[in-house]
Design a protein around this motif. Sequence first.
Motif, PDB file in Angstrom:
ATOM      1  N   THR A 247      -3.187   4.288  -6.748  1.00  0.00           N
ATOM      2  CA  THR A 247      -4.071   4.165  -5.588  1.00  0.00           C
ATOM      3  C   THR A 247      -5.194   3.152  -5.788  1.00  0.00           C
ATOM      4  OG1 THR A 247      -5.323   6.071  -6.407  1.00  0.00           O
ATOM      5  CG2 THR A 247      -3.598   6.500  -4.788  1.00  0.00           C
TER       6      THR A 247
ATOM      7  N   SER B 294      -1.885  11.416  -2.379  1.00  0.00           N
ATOM      8  CA  SER B 294      -1.861  11.025  -3.784  1.00  0.00           C
ATOM      9  C   SER B 294      -3.150  11.409  -4.495  1.00  0.00           C
ATOM     10  CB  SER B 294      -1.619   9.520  -3.902  1.00  0.00           C
ATOM     11  OG  SER B 294      -1.527   9.118  -5.244  1.00  0.00           O
ATOM     12  N   GLU B 295      -4.252  11.388  -3.736  1.00  0.00           N
ATOM     13  CA  GLU B 295      -5.557  11.769  -4.291  1.00  0.00           C
ATOM     14  C   GLU B 295      -5.821  13.265  -4.139  1.00  0.00           C
ATOM     15  OE1 GLU B 295      -8.203   9.375  -5.580  1.00  0.00           O
ATOM     16  OE2 GLU B 295      -6.171   8.591  -5.954  1.00  0.00           O
TER      17      GLU B 295
ATOM     18  N   ALA C 197       0.617   3.878  -3.075  1.00  0.00           N
ATOM     19  CA  ALA C 197       0.280   5.277  -2.791  1.00  0.00           C
ATOM     20  C   ALA C 197       1.414   6.194  -3.233  1.00  0.00           C
ATOM     21  CB  ALA C 197      -0.009   5.461  -1.302  1.00  0.00           C
TER      22      ALA C 197
ATOM     23  N   GLY D   1       0.823  -1.212   0.000  1.00  0.00           N
ATOM     24  CA  GLY D   1       0.000   0.000   0.000  1.00  0.00           C
ATOM     25  C   GLY D   1       0.850   1.251   0.000  1.00  0.00           C
TER      26      GLY D   1
ATOM     27  N   LYS E 274      -7.902   2.898   2.639  1.00  0.00           N
ATOM     28  CA  LYS E 274      -8.442   4.121   2.060  1.00  0.00           C
ATOM     29  C   LYS E 274      -9.443   4.808   2.983  1.00  0.00           C
ATOM     30  CE  LYS E 274      -7.982   2.352  -2.677  1.00  0.00           C
ATOM     31  NZ  LYS E 274      -8.679   2.093  -3.953  1.00  0.00           N
TER      32      LYS E 274
ATOM     33  N   TYR F 263      -1.970   7.949   0.840  1.00  0.00           N
ATOM     34  CA  TYR F 263      -3.087   7.742  -0.102  1.00  0.00           C
ATOM     35  C   TYR F 263      -3.868   9.035  -0.302  1.00  0.00           C
ATOM     36  CZ  TYR F 263      -7.927   6.773  -1.357  1.00  0.00           C
ATOM     37  OH  TYR F 263      -9.176   6.830  -1.926  1.00  0.00           O
ATOM     38  N   HIS F 264      -4.218   9.697   0.798  1.00  0.00           N
ATOM     39  CA  HIS F 264      -4.964  10.956   0.688  1.00  0.00           C
ATOM     40  C   HIS F 264      -4.158  11.998  -0.081  1.00  0.00           C
ATOM     41  CE1 HIS F 264      -8.179   9.513   3.132  1.00  0.00           C
ATOM     42  NE2 HIS F 264      -7.494   9.471   4.263  1.00  0.00           N
TER      43      HIS F 264
ATOM     44  N   LEU G  60      -4.523  -0.137  -3.874  1.00  0.00           N
ATOM     45  CA  LEU G  60      -4.480  -0.224  -2.415  1.00  0.00           C
ATOM     46  C   LEU G  60      -5.586  -1.125  -1.891  1.00  0.00           C
ATOM     47  CD1 LEU G  60      -2.650   2.426  -2.546  1.00  0.00           C
ATOM     48  CD2 LEU G  60      -3.689   2.983  -0.362  1.00  0.00           C
TER      49      LEU G  60
ATOM     50  N   LYS H 158      -2.205   5.506   4.879  1.00  0.00           N
ATOM     51  CA  LYS H 158      -3.469   6.223   4.655  1.00  0.00           C
ATOM     52  C   LYS H 158      -3.201   7.693   4.330  1.00  0.00           C
ATOM     53  CE  LYS H 158      -6.409   3.269   7.530  1.00  0.00           C
ATOM     54  NZ  LYS H 158      -7.483   3.214   8.536  1.00  0.00           N
TER      55      LYS H 158
END
Length: 857
Positions: A630, A664-665, A625, A621, A638, A661-662, A633, A658
């Motif tokens: 993503t 990356s988004e 990320a 993950g 997420k 991930y956020h 994952l 986590k």
Amino acid sequence: MPEHLFHNNLPITPGNQIYLDRPRVNHLLEQALTKRVVIICAGTGYGKTCAAYFFIRKLKKLTGWMQFSERDNNGDRFWENFITALDPVSRKTTAKLAKIGFPATERQFDQYQAVSREEPQPDERIIFVYDDFHLISDPAVLRFMERSVTSTPPTVTSVLISRTEPSLNLVNMESKGFLARITEEDLRFTYDEMLSYFQLLDVNPLPQTASSIYHDTEGWAFAIHLAGLSLKNAPSGAAYVNQALRSNIFKLIASEIMAPLSVPAQRFLIKLSLIEHLAPDLLEELAGDALIMERIKNLDSFIRFDVYLNAYHIHHLFLDYLKGRQDELTEYDKKDLWHKTAAWCTANGKKIDAISYYEKSGDYERLLDVVTTMPVMLPNRTARMLLDIMERAPKEIYDEIAHAHVQRTGLYLILEMFDKSREELITVINKLESGPLSPSVCRTLTGCYNNLGFIGMNTCSYTRDYDYVHYFEKARRYYDLNKFEVGPPMSLIALGSYLCRVNSEEAGEMEKYIAAISASVPYTSVTFGGCALGMDDLCRGELAFFRGDISGAEQYILRALRNARHGNQYETENRSLFYLLRINLARGNYQAIGEILRQAEAQLDEQKYPTCYTNHDIITGWYYAHTGQTDKLAPWLKNDFEESDLNSIVFGLEVFVKVKYHMSEKRYPAALAALKNRESASGPWTFVLGKIEGKVLEAVCRYQLKDREGAFAALKTAYHLALPNAISMPFTELGKDMRALAEAALKDKAPDLPLEWLEKVRLAAAAYAKKLFSVVENCRAAPFGEGSGERGLVLSRRELEVLTGLSRGMTQEEIAGQASLSVNTVKSVIRSVYNKLGAINKADAVRIATSKGIVGA
């Protein structure tokens, strides 16, 4: 189709059980089983289970059957029974689910679904029956059941058999027409069905008698059956039946079912009401008399054999009657029964039930033997359950079984009750060392000193007291007086979010920590079956990596990987692969990354690695990320927030995943919220490396949100935390985001941030960004293994085993014999090793491997 489930030559009814095939009910079931969820809800004695059981057997569909009891409100016990019931449907899947553990959290449920999706979608309908669902009240088990039955493939039907309406939210399933119900009214016998059943019993009551019976029973199947037996055995029939049913149905059970049995057979039935596992082999052992088992088999109307569970099932009303007579048994009878049942549960992998039965039998020595087969770091809920059992144990048990102190203090350690654990350990040690050193005492002292050492290892991060190694040394002394074997999963070291678990940023503190770990490993690896092998080199490699010494880090980590595999330290192996992944990202070495990911995935097949799925999700993950993939994952990573069952001593890295991930988004507020939510919790945030990474991530997020002042403040904090130990990699790894932040800080001449340092960070981050871009482009252009780049230097266990043999001068035939492989397989593995190392012959391969620390010199 599993042979043990269905045989074409089996009769519809097992044994001599008399069952009326009712076309009306069969039609209802046939229609219902086309849906995804079926609820069969009726009171006790209405034939819910029998109706479903006999109809489904005739269908000859692949079927799993789970019989609930009140003890299934314990998640771990539920999970043992769930995977046992699922095993006939898919043995491969159940082996993987056993390692995941009960899905109490979003993370575990996502892992459960991921494993389930690996199975090919069946062409024919599969039926899974959950019997006695009304006994389930635990919110976590109910939550799992609700999500499970509503997310199965369309070809799977879940049948819930219950006395009451299941406490599940199935409104959505019902609104879509995916749910069917069969009610108590549907299951009541009609008058004609009652007469047909009496004919099967060879009973022909007068019309007036039949009408009276139907009026009294109102179609209640169990009462109709007892009435039929009464008619068959008593010529005066009608008056006797009416009176018996109205006064007390238990009296009818006593007169019609129990009275004809011998006293030993009656006592055996009463004993069975004390246990829940009624497997044929267990019952035969408990009965000790073939004649008793034959009599029991003739009670098929009340004790039926379930081919799905491979166990006998006692009707609820009959079971209630038997429970009412348990006081007729002696305490010896009960404890002997529980002890034999516990032994059977142990042999059949039902550890939670085995522990429960051993507790009832008072055999705490065997109970502790079962506990020692469980992982050292248990989920908190399991540790609390076991600690409750240990706390309930009579005080004299701790005098009789000194090793019980080792287990209890180990549970205190898991639950972070360090002071309580230490206090008890010192008291026990003082007592035992003042007496004779028998083999059992030496073993207990080994465990006590090891526990003291592990307490020191876990608390030194904030006490800065590294003088715990002498505890491990003393453990080794007592171990040498009475050597014993310990293996996985008990011997597995559980790592934290960082190997260098140091809270202070003071220069030299990490070296002190690593020195203590390095001094401990030679002792723990001997007294604890390889425990912590590779951990010392992994600590060194981690520190070198965070200082930006990529080549030095790789040397340490490859050695850590080799030693971890030698000692079956799966988590150390996993973390070594994680750092090798980050090292090769920094180099832009796409080909090596593919090989590392394959090695990480191969760990999922390790049967004795209980946390393999969680750790695999976390390290992959992080990579996905970090590289913007993503969509790959695990879903649980997420989620913004989740109440975690992960032990805070050994987990925490998932929070960073986590956050990444956020980011990356481009969900920077969510990333900051995740960081803030965990700042006050234990875990990575208390360690200096975690503090630095957290502040660096915060700085980038704030900069992206146009909060330059907040970004510079966070960056300043990270700088001052990193400075004493020359930590640089957390800044470098953020690539273009850190480059932009460093440029802004240079332009604004951010206060208390040296311009020379900022320029160094900017250049390193820019160079890293180019390498990362290359990896991402290769990911898009071709699957792993087809791109260009250096050969991967991460060898599989088999490759490492063969290469080690070559380095020792062994022939191919000798390696094949030692590794239980064919010579052709060895030749194939050698070719793979040559390819990965870029070697042209054996000597070249050994030279390259030795220079890179893959094998010892």
